[in-house]
Enzyme design. Structure first.
Site, PDB file in Angstrom:
ATOM      1  N   ASP A   1       0.862  -1.185   0.000  1.00 43.67           N
ATOM      2  CA  ASP A   1       0.000   0.000   0.000  1.00 43.67           C
ATOM      3  C   ASP A   1       0.899   1.236   0.000  1.00 43.67           C
ATOM      4  O   ASP A   1       1.695   1.427   0.931  1.00 43.67           O
ATOM      5  CB  ASP A   1      -0.857  -0.052   1.274  1.00 43.67           C
ATOM      6  CG  ASP A   1      -1.799   1.131   1.388  1.00 43.67           C
ATOM      7  OD1 ASP A   1      -1.625   2.136   0.664  1.00 43.67           O
ATOM      8  OD2 ASP A   1      -2.703   1.051   2.234  1.00 43.67           O
ATOM      9  N   ILE A   2       0.746   2.063  -1.002  1.00 39.00           N
ATOM     10  CA  ILE A   2       1.664   3.204  -1.127  1.00 39.00           C
ATOM     11  C   ILE A   2       1.505   4.202   0.019  1.00 39.00           C
ATOM     12  O   ILE A   2       2.468   4.881   0.386  1.00 39.00           O
ATOM     13  CB  ILE A   2       1.489   3.898  -2.500  1.00 39.00           C
ATOM     14  CG1 ILE A   2       2.722   4.743  -2.817  1.00 39.00           C
ATOM     15  CG2 ILE A   2       0.218   4.715  -2.567  1.00 39.00           C
ATOM     16  CD1 ILE A   2       2.813   5.179  -4.246  1.00 39.00           C
ATOM     17  N   VAL A  19      -6.003   4.341  -5.932  1.00 42.12           N
ATOM     18  CA  VAL A  19      -4.887   4.872  -5.143  1.00 42.12           C
ATOM     19  C   VAL A  19      -5.117   6.356  -4.798  1.00 42.12           C
ATOM     20  O   VAL A  19      -4.731   6.827  -3.726  1.00 42.12           O
ATOM     21  CB  VAL A  19      -3.546   4.604  -5.866  1.00 42.12           C
ATOM     22  CG1 VAL A  19      -3.382   5.426  -7.099  1.00 42.12           C
ATOM     23  CG2 VAL A  19      -2.382   4.794  -4.928  1.00 42.12           C
ATOM     24  N   ASP A  20      -5.781   7.069  -5.678  1.00 36.78           N
ATOM     25  CA  ASP A  20      -6.104   8.487  -5.445  1.00 36.78           C
ATOM     26  C   ASP A  20      -6.976   8.618  -4.188  1.00 36.78           C
ATOM     27  O   ASP A  20      -6.693   9.450  -3.294  1.00 36.78           O
ATOM     28  CB  ASP A  20      -6.853   9.005  -6.684  1.00 36.78           C
ATOM     29  CG  ASP A  20      -6.906  10.520  -6.775  1.00 36.78           C
ATOM     30  OD1 ASP A  20      -6.260  11.186  -5.956  1.00 36.78           O
ATOM     31  OD2 ASP A  20      -7.597  11.019  -7.682  1.00 36.78           O
ATOM     32  N   THR A  47      -3.242   1.789 -14.679  1.00 35.80           N
ATOM     33  CA  THR A  47      -3.589   0.365 -14.882  1.00 35.80           C
ATOM     34  C   THR A  47      -4.779  -0.099 -14.035  1.00 35.80           C
ATOM     35  O   THR A  47      -5.071  -1.289 -13.988  1.00 35.80           O
ATOM     36  CB  THR A  47      -2.382  -0.555 -14.606  1.00 35.80           C
ATOM     37  OG1 THR A  47      -1.978  -0.391 -13.245  1.00 35.80           O
ATOM     38  CG2 THR A  47      -1.222  -0.252 -15.518  1.00 35.80           C
ATOM     39  N   GLY A  48      -5.471   0.842 -13.389  1.00 35.89           N
ATOM     40  CA  GLY A  48      -6.693   0.494 -12.654  1.00 35.89           C
ATOM     41  C   GLY A  48      -7.894   1.023 -13.425  1.00 35.89           C
ATOM     42  O   GLY A  48      -8.209   0.540 -14.514  1.00 35.89           O
ATOM     43  N   TYR A  61      -8.253   3.481 -15.274  1.00 37.69           N
ATOM     44  CA  TYR A  61      -7.948   3.990 -16.615  1.00 37.69           C
ATOM     45  C   TYR A  61      -7.668   2.882 -17.635  1.00 37.69           C
ATOM     46  O   TYR A  61      -7.460   3.158 -18.816  1.00 37.69           O
ATOM     47  CB  TYR A  61      -6.799   5.002 -16.565  1.00 37.69           C
ATOM     48  CG  TYR A  61      -7.235   6.389 -16.114  1.00 37.69           C
ATOM     49  CD1 TYR A  61      -8.565   6.654 -15.759  1.00 37.69           C
ATOM     50  CD2 TYR A  61      -6.330   7.445 -16.045  1.00 37.69           C
ATOM     51  CE1 TYR A  61      -8.972   7.917 -15.349  1.00 37.69           C
ATOM     52  CE2 TYR A  61      -6.732   8.717 -15.639  1.00 37.69           C
ATOM     53  CZ  TYR A  61      -8.054   8.948 -15.290  1.00 37.69           C
ATOM     54  OH  TYR A  61      -8.446  10.213 -14.896  1.00 37.69           O
TER      55      TYR A  61
HETATM   56  N1  AR6 Z   1      -1.320   1.542  -3.031  1.00 40.75           N
HETATM   57  C1  AR6 Z   1      -0.741   1.198  -4.198  1.00 40.75           C
HETATM   58  N2  AR6 Z   1      -1.444   0.935  -5.321  1.00 40.75           N
HETATM   59  C2  AR6 Z   1      -2.794   1.019  -5.247  1.00 40.75           C
HETATM   60  C3  AR6 Z   1      -3.475   1.377  -4.055  1.00 40.75           C
HETATM   61  C4  AR6 Z   1      -2.678   1.663  -2.916  1.00 40.75           C
HETATM   62  N3  AR6 Z   1      -3.211   2.025  -1.748  1.00 40.75           N
HETATM   63  N4  AR6 Z   1      -4.814   1.378  -4.328  1.00 40.75           N
HETATM   64  C5  AR6 Z   1      -4.957   1.009  -5.622  1.00 40.75           C
HETATM   65  N5  AR6 Z   1      -3.747   0.784  -6.182  1.00 40.75           N
HETATM   66  P1  AR6 Z   1      -6.085   3.464 -10.092  1.00 40.75           P
HETATM   67  P2  AR6 Z   1      -5.603   4.850 -12.668  1.00 40.75           P
HETATM   68  C6  AR6 Z   1      -3.387   0.358  -7.538  1.00 40.75           C
HETATM   69  O1  AR6 Z   1      -7.450   3.081 -10.537  1.00 40.75           O
HETATM   70  O2  AR6 Z   1      -5.814   3.607 -13.437  1.00 40.75           O
HETATM   71  C7  AR6 Z   1      -9.019   7.341  -9.714  1.00 40.75           C
HETATM   72  O3  AR6 Z   1     -10.382   7.381  -9.454  1.00 40.75           O
HETATM   73  C8  AR6 Z   1      -4.455  -0.294  -8.379  1.00 40.75           C
HETATM   74  O4  AR6 Z   1      -4.651  -1.647  -7.984  1.00 40.75           O
HETATM   75  O5  AR6 Z   1      -5.912   3.960  -8.710  1.00 40.75           O
HETATM   76  O6  AR6 Z   1      -4.421   5.725 -13.026  1.00 40.75           O
HETATM   77  C9  AR6 Z   1      -8.441   8.707 -10.077  1.00 40.75           C
HETATM   78  O7  AR6 Z   1      -9.143   9.754  -9.444  1.00 40.75           O
HETATM   79  C10 AR6 Z   1      -3.834  -0.178  -9.764  1.00 40.75           C
HETATM   80  O8  AR6 Z   1      -2.858  -1.204  -9.956  1.00 40.75           O
HETATM   81  O9  AR6 Z   1      -5.458   4.615 -11.075  1.00 40.75           O
HETATM   82  C11 AR6 Z   1      -8.604   8.744 -11.557  1.00 40.75           C
HETATM   83  O10 AR6 Z   1      -9.877   9.209 -11.947  1.00 40.75           O
HETATM   84  C12 AR6 Z   1      -3.081   1.164  -9.689  1.00 40.75           C
HETATM   85  O11 AR6 Z   1      -3.019   1.493  -8.301  1.00 40.75           O
HETATM   86  C13 AR6 Z   1      -8.421   7.329 -11.979  1.00 40.75           C
HETATM   87  O12 AR6 Z   1      -8.796   6.524 -10.853  1.00 40.75           O
HETATM   88  C14 AR6 Z   1      -3.743   2.294 -10.444  1.00 40.75           C
HETATM   89  O13 AR6 Z   1      -5.146   2.195 -10.337  1.00 40.75           O
HETATM   90  C15 AR6 Z   1      -6.984   7.000 -12.321  1.00 40.75           C
HETATM   91  O14 AR6 Z   1      -6.919   5.686 -12.793  1.00 40.75           O
END
Ligand code: AR6
Length: 178
Positions: free
Chosen positions: A16-17, A39-40, A124-125, A127
């Site tokens: 978890d970041i 993650v946001d 990669t989540g 998006y």
């Molecule tokens: N620590 C590390 N990685 C994480 C955590 C965490 N606590 N939580 C999730 N991930 P995403 P995107 C991973 O969807 O694709 C948001 O709503 C997750 O499993 O967070 O860039 C923003 O507001 C995945 O591997 O980001 C934007 O609208 C990675 O983080 C949009 O999502 C990225 O997933 C951005 O989408």
């Protein structure tokens, strides 16, 4: 998994970041910088209202760019909000925009004297960027940057799930194959 690139350590961990004790955390943000899911959401929940207020003053942030704020209640000193591409919204530029999001973030880190930093896997989540395509872009961008910027000491990719962690491990092994 850990490798030395130039003078820096490049590390892949699963976790978890928000729990990382580094100088700056990178956030997978959207252009409005108003928080969201994934993650946001986790970074904003842990950072608290100071983080959202700092974002409000810097929004919007175009895709492929990044903005630096306080880290609020997080252990890190700063959060750098990077906006990766929504996969296939602009298909010819997916890789260039993803690479640019990482490079812009690293440039901000260098500019602010940040030496130890942690990235999630951008795009990669929600998006939808396929992990197997995103991992080599992310890692090769970081490797190229580290080779040219000895001021950075540590880049840690904090990968949330085992599938993402495995994809990054494979991509790093094949990028650094002799
Ligand atoms: N620590 C590390 N990685 C994480 C955590 C965490 N606590 N939580 C999730 N991930 P995403 P995107 C991973 O969807 O694709 C948001 O709503 C997750 O499993 O967070 O860039 C923003 O507001 C995945 O591997 O980001 C934007 O609208 C990675 O983080 C949009 O999502 C990225 O997933 C951005 O989408």
């Amino acid at each position: 998994m850990q490798r030395t690139i130039g003078g820096a350590v490049l590390e892949l961990v699963q976790g978890d970041i928000t729990l990382q004790e580094v100088d700056a955390l990178f956030n997978a943000a959207n252009s409005r910088l108003m928080g969201g899911g994934g993650v946001d959401g986790a970074i904003h929940r842990a950072g608290g209202p100071a983080l959202l207020e700092a974002c409000r003053q810097l929004a919007p942030c175009p895709t492929g760019e990044a903005r630096l704020t306080t880290a609020g209640n997080l252990k890190a000193q700063y959060v750098i909000h990077a906006v990766g591409p929504i996969y296939q919204r602009d298909p010819a530029n997916d890789a260039a925009l993803l690479s640019s999001a990482y490079r812009s973030s690293l440039e901000l880190a260098s500019y602010h004297g940040i030496r130890r930093l942690a990235f999630p896997s951008l795009s990669t989540g929600a998006y939808g960027y396929p992990i197997d395509e995103a991992a080599p872009v992310a890692l090769s961008t970081v490797i190229t940057y580290l080779q040219q910027h000895p001021e950075i000491e540590l880049v840690r990719f904090v990968l949330f799930d085992s599938r993402t962690f495995d994809a990054y491990q494979q991509a790093l092994a094949s990028l650094l194959k002799p």
